[in-house]
Design an enzyme around this catalytic site. Sequence first.
Site, short mmCIF file in Angstrom:
data_model
loop_
_atom_site.label_atom_id
_atom_site.label_comp_id
_atom_site.label_asym_id
_atom_site.label_seq_id
_atom_site.Cartn_x
_atom_site.Cartn_y
_atom_site.Cartn_z
N LYS A 78 52.94 60.50 13.89
CA LYS A 78 51.52 60.08 12.98
C LYS A 78 50.38 61.19 13.02
O LYS A 78 49.87 61.44 12.10
CB LYS A 78 51.07 58.86 13.34
CG LYS A 78 51.93 57.60 12.76
CD LYS A 78 51.01 56.43 13.09
CE LYS A 78 51.80 55.13 12.34
NZ LYS A 78 50.88 54.12 12.21
N ASP A 114 47.35 52.10 7.17
CA ASP A 114 47.09 50.82 8.03
C ASP A 114 45.89 49.93 7.93
O ASP A 114 45.95 48.87 8.00
CB ASP A 114 47.32 51.45 9.53
CG ASP A 114 48.74 51.86 9.96
OD1 ASP A 114 49.70 51.15 9.18
OD2 ASP A 114 48.89 52.64 10.81
P1 NAP Z 1 48.59 52.51 21.32
O1 NAP Z 1 47.94 53.51 20.58
O2 NAP Z 1 49.44 52.82 22.29
O3 NAP Z 1 47.31 51.56 21.98
C1 NAP Z 1 47.71 50.37 22.80
C2 NAP Z 1 46.59 49.69 23.28
O4 NAP Z 1 47.00 48.56 23.73
C3 NAP Z 1 45.50 50.41 23.98
O5 NAP Z 1 44.25 49.78 23.65
C4 NAP Z 1 45.98 49.71 25.45
O6 NAP Z 1 44.84 49.97 26.38
C5 NAP Z 1 46.34 48.57 25.18
N1 NAP Z 1 47.56 48.13 26.09
C6 NAP Z 1 48.62 48.32 26.16
N2 NAP Z 1 49.16 47.80 27.32
C7 NAP Z 1 47.94 46.95 27.76
C8 NAP Z 1 48.17 46.02 29.12
N3 NAP Z 1 49.07 45.89 29.74
N4 NAP Z 1 46.87 45.52 29.21
C9 NAP Z 1 45.86 45.87 28.49
N5 NAP Z 1 45.85 46.55 27.47
C10 NAP Z 1 46.85 47.13 27.01
O7 NAP Z 1 49.53 51.51 20.28
P2 NAP Z 1 49.06 51.09 18.75
O8 NAP Z 1 49.81 52.19 17.92
O9 NAP Z 1 47.68 50.83 18.49
O10 NAP Z 1 49.95 49.59 18.57
C11 NAP Z 1 49.49 48.50 19.36
C12 NAP Z 1 50.13 47.18 18.96
O11 NAP Z 1 49.92 47.24 17.50
C13 NAP Z 1 51.60 47.28 19.10
O12 NAP Z 1 51.88 46.06 19.52
C14 NAP Z 1 52.09 47.63 17.63
O13 NAP Z 1 53.46 47.11 17.58
C15 NAP Z 1 51.18 47.12 16.87
N6 NAP Z 1 50.81 47.32 15.29
C16 NAP Z 1 51.14 46.51 14.23
C17 NAP Z 1 51.01 46.99 13.23
C18 NAP Z 1 51.22 45.85 12.07
O14 NAP Z 1 51.27 46.38 11.02
N7 NAP Z 1 51.09 44.63 12.25
C19 NAP Z 1 50.67 48.31 12.89
C20 NAP Z 1 50.22 49.20 14.09
C21 NAP Z 1 50.65 48.74 15.11
P3 NAP Z 1 44.83 51.40 27.29
O15 NAP Z 1 43.90 52.16 26.47
O16 NAP Z 1 44.00 50.81 28.26
O17 NAP Z 1 45.96 51.85 27.82
#
Ligand code: NAP
Length: 300
Positions: A78, A114
């Site tokens: 991305k 998004d």
């Molecule tokens: P990302 O950039 O890797 O960010 C992950 C986030 O989750 C960070 O804030 C991270 O905190 C936090 N996190 C992960 N594991 C954790 C834990 N064990 N305890 C506390 N915080 C935790 O990922 P992303 O792309 O934003 O995606 C995040 C979620 O959104 C995923 O489940 C993805 O499938 C979903 N999503 C859904 C859509 C949709 O269309 N519905 C679109 C995009 C993403 P830290 O910064 O402290 O690591």
Amino acid sequence: MEVMKILDFVTGKTCLAGLLGDPVEHSVSPQIHNTLSSLTGIDMVYVPFRVRENDLGAFVQGIKSANVIGFNVTVPYKQRIMGFLDHIDEEAEILGAVNTVKNDDGKLCGYNTDGEGFVRSIEKETGTTLQGKKILLIGAGGAARAIGIKAAIRGAKRITVVNRTVEKAEGLAEDINKIAAAGADAAGIEDFKKSRAIGDYDVIVNTTSVGMYPDVDSSPLDDMTAFEKGKIVYDVIYNPFKTRFLLMAEKMGCKTLNGLGMLINQGIGAYEIWTGIKVSEEITRGMHEALAKYLENTRG
Ligand code: NAP
């Protein structure tokens, strides 16, 4: 074997779109876009493009010279794809990430749908807008960034970003404050839990992966008793459909939404960019219901 029928859903006139990423096998974007094409009468097929990191440049060159109308972009490209594009839309530039690319006769233009997917989902599923709302954003990754910045552009009054890594929450709040008038602030998730300030917000959004299958017993917040009836609680996760976080909110009488609406609406946003058509409300609603059933049946 006797040949009974010639298949003609793909002909010499059919155009191509797809999903760039690695891995791409888990994605339901092909199902979303091929269903949209069949419902809107556009002669297009959508396929997964699994591309290895070293081949990204060659992939882009190939796309430019082929009859591909565009593609979506997922992990891990991305950000990296931005260096290969001829033009980047303002919102994608602010977000620093592209999830949709349109091929205009060899010129590649990048967008990010998004945040728009999230906003359309909230508006369609709750009948309210984010204008003047106080939003609690849990998480500070890519999804949080898309949602926080779009919410600020759409007139949210206050956005608090809480995250396990507080520095990332502070960075996102700072970026939100740069682009719009929303007052954004930040906190570490544990400090926020102690503050019991949850009742101050109109909308809570979980953008972390906490609670996603197979981690279904976890929740980003463990006590929502101070959150009032009727307020909106959104989880970007859609596997399971009802995370522990949403189940707790439901018990408090909140309006709960999972991430399926965001997923479908970001896909529709991309489809509209490629094809120039406006997908109707009726199709959007029908897609949401059908995809929920499809996932329920295929998850086993
Ligand atoms: P990302 O950039 O890797 O960010 C992950 C986030 O989750 C960070 O804030 C991270 O905190 C936090 N996190 C992960 N594991 C954790 C834990 N064990 N305890 C506390 N915080 C935790 O990922 P992303 O792309 O934003 O995606 C995040 C979620 O959104 C995923 O489940 C993805 O499938 C979903 N999503 C859904 C859509 C949709 O269309 N519905 C679109 C995009 C993403 P830290 O910064 O402290 O690591």
